[in-house]
Structures are given as C-alpha cells and as structure tokens.
Design an enzyme around this catalytic site. Structure first.
Site, PDB file in Angstrom:
ATOM      1  N   HIS A 267      35.713  41.576  33.724  1.00  0.00           N
ATOM      2  CA  HIS A 267      35.454  42.719  34.583  1.00  0.00           C
ATOM      3  C   HIS A 267      36.757  43.231  35.197  1.00  0.00           C
ATOM      4  O   HIS A 267      37.762  42.512  35.244  1.00  0.00           O
ATOM      5  CB  HIS A 267      34.455  42.336  35.669  1.00  0.00           C
ATOM      6  CG  HIS A 267      33.074  42.102  35.145  1.00  0.00           C
ATOM      7  ND1 HIS A 267      31.968  41.966  35.950  1.00  0.00           N
ATOM      8  CD2 HIS A 267      32.618  41.993  33.866  1.00  0.00           C
ATOM      9  CE1 HIS A 267      30.896  41.774  35.207  1.00  0.00           C
ATOM     10  NE2 HIS A 267      31.265  41.785  33.938  1.00  0.00           N
ATOM     11  N   GLU A 269      37.541  43.804  38.266  1.00  0.00           N
ATOM     12  CA  GLU A 269      37.953  43.013  39.423  1.00  0.00           C
ATOM     13  C   GLU A 269      38.611  41.707  38.977  1.00  0.00           C
ATOM     14  O   GLU A 269      39.621  41.275  39.550  1.00  0.00           O
ATOM     15  CB  GLU A 269      36.746  42.702  40.313  1.00  0.00           C
ATOM     16  CG  GLU A 269      36.023  43.943  40.830  1.00  0.00           C
ATOM     17  CD  GLU A 269      34.857  44.355  39.940  1.00  0.00           C
ATOM     18  OE1 GLU A 269      33.828  44.777  40.478  1.00  0.00           O
ATOM     19  OE2 GLU A 269      34.987  44.235  38.697  1.00  0.00           O
ATOM     20  N   CYS A 294      29.808  43.054  40.941  1.00  0.00           N
ATOM     21  CA  CYS A 294      28.638  42.258  40.597  1.00  0.00           C
ATOM     22  C   CYS A 294      28.749  40.894  41.280  1.00  0.00           C
ATOM     23  O   CYS A 294      29.760  40.567  41.915  1.00  0.00           O
ATOM     24  CB  CYS A 294      28.524  42.101  39.090  1.00  0.00           C
ATOM     25  SG  CYS A 294      29.847  41.090  38.374  1.00  0.00           S
ATOM     26  N   CYS A 297      31.816  38.682  40.125  1.00  0.00           N
ATOM     27  CA  CYS A 297      33.096  39.075  40.715  1.00  0.00           C
ATOM     28  C   CYS A 297      33.113  38.838  42.224  1.00  0.00           C
ATOM     29  O   CYS A 297      34.155  38.513  42.792  1.00  0.00           O
ATOM     30  CB  CYS A 297      33.393  40.534  40.410  1.00  0.00           C
ATOM     31  SG  CYS A 297      33.717  40.864  38.667  1.00  0.00           S
TER      32      CYS A 297
END
Length: 352
Positions: A267, A269, A294, A297
């Site tokens: 992801h 992040e 999410c 993360c």
C-alpha cells in the site's frame, strides 16, 4: 487578488463581476480597446452585435468607473504594487497576454459557461432591452462556435487554462448570488495552497504513479513541513507490475476487502513508511494520504509513531481505522480543499 473572468457569449461573466464588485468589494479593471480587426466578417457581426447589446453592462456594475490601462504591462505593474487589493477583469482576449497574467501569484483565471439555449435566451433579453433585433438560435450557435473555436482568436484557448471553471445554469440573480456566496471565489487558498492542500496535492500526484489494478493511492510523510518520503501502491520492487499481471488477486477484480491476504501489492502508506524508516519519522510526523488508511496500514502507522493522519477520501473501513488510531493517540482528520475544477452554479442540493 486579481480574478480574470473569461468564457462564452452571455455565460454570465459580467454578472459574476458585478457580484464581486457589489458584494465582495472588488474593483473593475479594463485594458484599453485596441480596435484590432477580426478574422472574418461573420465574426465582426457577433462582436458588433454583442458590443451593442452589452453596452453599459460593465459600467453599470459599480458606482466606481473601471480603471483603464494602456496595456497589460501597466495593468500588471499596477496590481503588483497593490496585490492585496481585490481586482476583477473580464476582457482578457489574447493567450499571450493571459500567460503573462498566469505567471503572477495573485492572479486567478475563472472560466464561465452555461447551456447554449440559456445563453441564447439571455442574449435575446439583452438585445430586446436595448431595442435591438435578436438573432435566431442557428445564427447565435454559429457566432458562439466562432467565438470559442476560431483558430487564431477563439476563447477556448483561454478557458482551457482556467484554474476554476463555473457552469452558470442559474435561472435568477438570487440563485446565482447564493451559489457564489457559498463558493467563496475570493478564497486565497485558490491562489496559494496552505500546507494541508500542498501536501495532499503531492499525495495525489504520487497516486498517479500507481500501477495497482484495484485503486490508485498516494501518500506523503512530512515532519516540520518538510517531505520525508512519498509512496504509492503497487507490487514490490523486481516483481512484475500489478497492471502487467504481477498481483493475481488485484487482476481477478474481486471486491474491496476480499482476498487481502493473497494481495502482493504494497500500500502507499507502507511504501512511504518503508522509504522513510523509523529513525527519520520520529515524533511530530504527519502522514498525508488521498485515501483513509486501511486496518493493515493503520496498525503500522500507530507502531512507528506518526502523530497525525490527514486524508481526503473515505474508504470502507474508516470507522475501524479511526478507532485504532484514537486508541494509539494518533490524530485523524479529513481535509477538504476549496472546490476548483468544474463547479455548477445553481440551486442548493445540486451536485458538483
């Protein structure tokens, strides 16, 4: 601030200028008419007809007469020395001149458009009010096309560069004024973004590098108003890109949240955190992401000591992420910048 209004015939440029003058305290500026000839007799027809129909429109907008300048240089010099004032103009017609204006940090270009049927009605009303014969719709459409798309002088070259585009489908002045008041066109953040807007734009730019088949996401890590790292989602280094089949889960098109344990994409992040490393993050670091993190993360964000998370778009597990971040002492907030792009000026409840 200097707002330049451009757009199609009878789209509402002068009406919006009038609102800014009477309600927001702007002063009208004009360039001295040069009398340059147009390219065709037909284009002369619309300009002459429109000039007669529009006679007095700008001067009626304010108790103060417009300030008229010999050329764009003298106008820009004037505003540069008074950049904290509120100025508006409606007569930028040349792309070369416009580019000089766009270089200045106090200038905001706003284009105005409206449905052609509504603009024709406005033009007929204006003609009738001045005892002129209004043109038939077919002729008005031809005039409009030349006004916007003439190769050398079409206004589309100007409107395409607008930072804010207004679609004026308002049916009354009251409706238009209400929309303009809500819009807050003179918001200085349209000229120079604040820190939130600046870093969120960087996150959105990072997202454009994403190759994930499910969703583009971008992230920026910041400390003391300095960028530590950026990230976007996609497969790990040396693996085939997601959009080339590198992640089978994403390429199967499964719904959000389904099969996450088999997803090979990092992801945004995660990539930003890995790039920065814990030693560079430390206390006071802020994570900007164009999508709310999410759960996967979120726990990592809490672990590395991020102080605040700022996001622009929601995700399907925002409440769960918010609960974890709150428990970890990480502030979470959503940032909504001033609306730019295409904005509909009509009664409340309409979409933009």
């Amino acid at each position: 601030m200097l707002i330049g209004l451009c757009g199609a015939i009878c789209s509402g440029k002068h009406t919006i200028a009038e609102y800014l003058i009477k309600e927001e305290g702007f002063q009208l500026l004009k360039l001295k008419e040069t009398g340059l000839s147009q390219t065709t007799n037909e284009l002369d027809g619309v300009n002459n007809h429109q000039a007669q129909a529009s006679k007095g429109v700008e001067n009626e907008s304010s108790a103060l007469p417009p300030l008229v300048f010999e050329d764009d240089k003298s106008l820009l010099d004037f505003v540069t020395r008074r950049w904290q004032g509120l100025w508006v103009m409606t007569d930028i017609q040349d792309a070369t001149i416009l580019h000089r204006f766009l270089l200045r940090p106090f200038f905001l270009l706003v284009s105005v458009d409206a449905p052609i049927g509504l603009r024709w009605k406005r033009f007929m009303d204006r003609c009738q009010a001045r005892l002129l014969d209004p043109p038939p719709l077919e002729k008005f459409v031809l005039w409009n096309d030349r006004h916007l798309y003439e190769k050398e002088s079409g206004r589309a070259k100007l409107t395409d560069l607008a930072q804010v585009r207004l679609f004026n489908s308002s049916l009354s002045l009251q409706e238009l004024h209400t929309s303009l008041k809500t819009l807050d066109l003179a918001n200085e953040q349209r000229l120079r973004p604040n820190w939130d807007q600046y870093f969120m734009e960087l996150a959105s730019l990072a997202a454009q590098r994403s190759n994930c088949m499910k969703r583009r996401v971008g992230c920026v890590l910041v400390r003391d108003f300095r960028v530590i790292s950026t990230g976007y989602n996609g497969t790990p280094r040396h693996l085939k890109n997601c959009n080339e089949g590198g992640c089978p889960r994403c390429n199967r098109g499964e719904g959000g949240g389904v099969g996450l344990s088999t997803c090979l994409c990092l992801h945004a992040e995660e990539n930003a955190l890995l790039e920065a490393g814990r030693e560079r993050i430390r206390e006071g670091a802020v994570l900007y992401c164009d999508t709310c993190p999410c759960l996967t993360c979120t726990v990592k964000i809490a672990q590395v000591g991020i102080t605040e998370v700022v996001y622009s778009q929601g995700y399907n597990m925002d409440s769960e992420s918010a609960t974890i971040l709150k428990a970890a002492g990480v502030q979470l907030r959503q940032f909504s910048p001033p609306r730019n792009g295409l904005i509909y000026l009509e009664k409340s409840g309409s979409t933009t």
